[in-house]
Design an enzyme around this catalytic site. Structure first.
Site, short mmCIF file in Angstrom:
data_model
loop_
_atom_site.label_atom_id
_atom_site.label_comp_id
_atom_site.label_asym_id
_atom_site.label_seq_id
_atom_site.Cartn_x
_atom_site.Cartn_y
_atom_site.Cartn_z
N SER A 52 0.84 -1.19 0.00
CA SER A 52 0.00 0.00 0.00
C SER A 52 0.88 1.24 0.00
O SER A 52 2.11 1.15 0.00
CB SER A 52 -0.91 0.01 1.23
OG SER A 52 -0.14 0.17 2.41
N LYS A 53 0.23 2.40 0.02
CA LYS A 53 0.97 3.67 -0.06
C LYS A 53 1.92 3.85 1.12
O LYS A 53 2.93 4.55 1.00
CB LYS A 53 -0.02 4.84 -0.13
CG LYS A 53 -0.76 4.92 -1.45
CD LYS A 53 -1.71 6.10 -1.48
CE LYS A 53 -2.45 6.16 -2.82
NZ LYS A 53 -3.42 7.27 -2.87
N ARG A 54 1.59 3.23 2.25
CA ARG A 54 2.47 3.42 3.41
C ARG A 54 3.84 2.75 3.19
O ARG A 54 4.79 3.03 3.90
CB ARG A 54 1.82 2.88 4.68
CG ARG A 54 1.73 1.37 4.77
CD ARG A 54 1.18 0.95 6.14
NE ARG A 54 1.05 -0.49 6.24
CZ ARG A 54 0.03 -1.19 5.78
NH1 ARG A 54 -0.96 -0.57 5.17
NH2 ARG A 54 -0.01 -2.50 5.93
#
Length: 480
Positions: free
Chosen positions: A252-254
């Site tokens: 994910s973006k994290r």
């Protein structure tokens, strides 16, 4: 000859993204695997845009997907086809399924369905549609529809037995039909669901293999039932493992950039990204090197090399691939990519002759981590408009006496008739001996004065690349 071996002669595969977001790493890997498979067998890659989510799909996202595919070099053979332009075909398929008794009209409202789900949850039962409208006679259903009552179309899942398929990665996969609910094919507004549109398209487009993420395994039994109800042969399914972040959770973006174009913007070269992606969930034959060009990837790729285990996105490994590819690229191939970085960073080279530009690029590329370095830490090689790294200046140019030495050294260089690596090194070392100082202090100070950085290629190669005039001017400027 078996169906599978016939299919392998000229397979037809597809990449079918939904334009509710840009092309992300998982989708790009799926597209790459389909592309490699099609190219390996001389087959066809179809690009299909699944844009039936009218609220979330946008033209900008479509363009982002196409841009990502082009940057990755994944050329498709047919398409792009858009599902919103094929709606009548899906409605006709739903009507066919109702006529054959494999589907039925459902008049349950959203509110009614929600009440039943909540009741099931409260009683500890799975929130599954109970087939309420399945008991309505078809003639009665047609009468209610003709009277204007809104109705969806649901698939009539068999009450007993199981549905199975042979997956090229996971082997035989089987689901009890009792686990499946009568799923919606066509919403009451006439918009098809994913299951109906994807199967109708795959049949119409003659797909032989469906290569997609393992998160689709739970969708597959419903789609197998649809193939059977529509009287179509099953394609070969191959569900590829998911891509996880270093913490073993879904990427994910994290975990950093997940959009393909974000990696381009970070200075990753497309071939490095392709090579890196290809090894996320696929293993080439033993003894194969990690750095694999397109021709080798196409030659070696096969579904039998796909792993059942999830892949981990290792950013350090991607960066390693990037340095390897930049180092191996000829300067002529790097040149247009570097120009793009210069345009973004506002760098205007002060010399434009290709012989000098290419030799300078060749000098710098062994130290490049990414393409952006040519517009940032290497900027001083191409323009006088650059900034000196404060930490490097503090470490190597802090001593006023040393800075004055560099000014005097500049005078020695100004007097040179032959400005070569050997001569520039001899002058510096002779000067250091004359001044009874360590040559290293002069080398480190000169490097910062000339490039603005504490780390650079060989100082004397740097001097020759910059030329006598610029070397002298920058060393003189170091005196303050």
């Amino acid at each position: 000859m078996t169906t599978t071996s016939q299919n392998l002669l000229q397979p037809r595969v597809r990449f079918a993204p939904s334009p509710t977001g840009y092309l992300h790493v998982g989708g790009a890997r799926t597209a790459l695997f389909n592309w490699l498979f099609a190219r390996h067998f001389g087959g066809t890659l179809v690009l299909r845009i699944e844009d039936t989510d009218l609220e979330r799909s946008t033209p900008e996202m479509v363009e982002g997907i196409l841009q990502g595919m082009r940057w990755l070099g994944l050329n498709w053979d047919e398409g792009p086809f858009f599902q919103t332009q094929r709606m009548e075909m899906y409605r006709a398929a739903a009507a066919q399924l109702v006529l054959s008794g494999h589907a039925y009209s459902c008049f349950c409202s959203k509110e009614e369905l929600e009440r039943r789900r909540q009741a099931a949850a409260a009683e500890g039962r799975p929130p599954k549609y109970e087939g309420t409208c399945r008991r309505i006679a078809r003639e009665e259903a047609e009468r209610r529809k003709a009277a204007g009552e809104p109705a969806a179309v649901r698939f009539a899942v068999p009450d007993s037995g199981s549905t199975s398929f042979d997956d090229a990665v996971f082997g035989k996969v089987e689901f009890a039909n009792s686990e499946l609910e009568d799923f919606v094919l066509l919403r009451s507004d006439g918009v098809p669901t994913y299951h109906l549109s994807v199967v109708t398209d795959d049949i119409d487009m003659r797909m032989t293999h469906i290569v997609r993420g393992a998160d689709h395994i739970s969708n597959t039994p419903k789609q197998v039932l649809l193939y059977q109800a529509l009287g179509a042969p099953l394609p070969v399914f191959a569900h590829v493992p998911l891509i996880l972040g270093p913490d073993k959770t879904r990427l994910s973006k994290r975990h950093g950039a997940t959009s393909v174009m974000a990696y381009r913007d970070e200075g990753i070269v497309p071939e490095a990204f392709r090579n890196f992606l290809s090894l996320l969930g696929w293993t080439p034959p033993a003894g194969t090197p990690e750095v694999l060009g397109d021709a080798e990837l196409v030659r070696l790729f096969g579904l039998d090399g796909i792993s059942k285990s999830n892949a981990v996105f290792d950013r350090a490994k991607l960066d390693w691939f990037n340095t390897e590819y930049i180092r191996a690229y000829p300067a002529e191939k790097l040149w247009p990519l570097i120009q793009e970085e210069w345009t973004k960073a506002g760098v205007v080279p002060e010399r434009t002759d290709e012989v000098w530009l290419f030799s300078t690029i060749d000098l710098l590329k062994p130290r490049a981590r990414n393409l952006k370095d040519f517009a940032t830490s290497f900027r001083a090689f191409f323009t006088d408009h650059y900034e000196t790294d404060p930490a490097a200046a503090e470490k190597f140019l802090k001593d006023p006496a040393l800075r004055q030495m560099l000014v005097e050294l500049a005078g020695r260089y100004a007097a040179l008739s032959e400005f070569s690596e050997a001569e520039t090194e001899k002058v510096l070392r002779d000067f250091a001996a004359e001044k009874n100082m360590k040559a290293g202090a002069l080398i480190n100070g000169s490097r910062v004065a000339l490039t603005g950085q504490g780390v650079a290629p060989s100082l004397f190669a740097v001097m020759v690349s910059l030329g006598k005039e610029k070397t002298v001017a920058r060393l003189q400027k170091a005196g303050g």
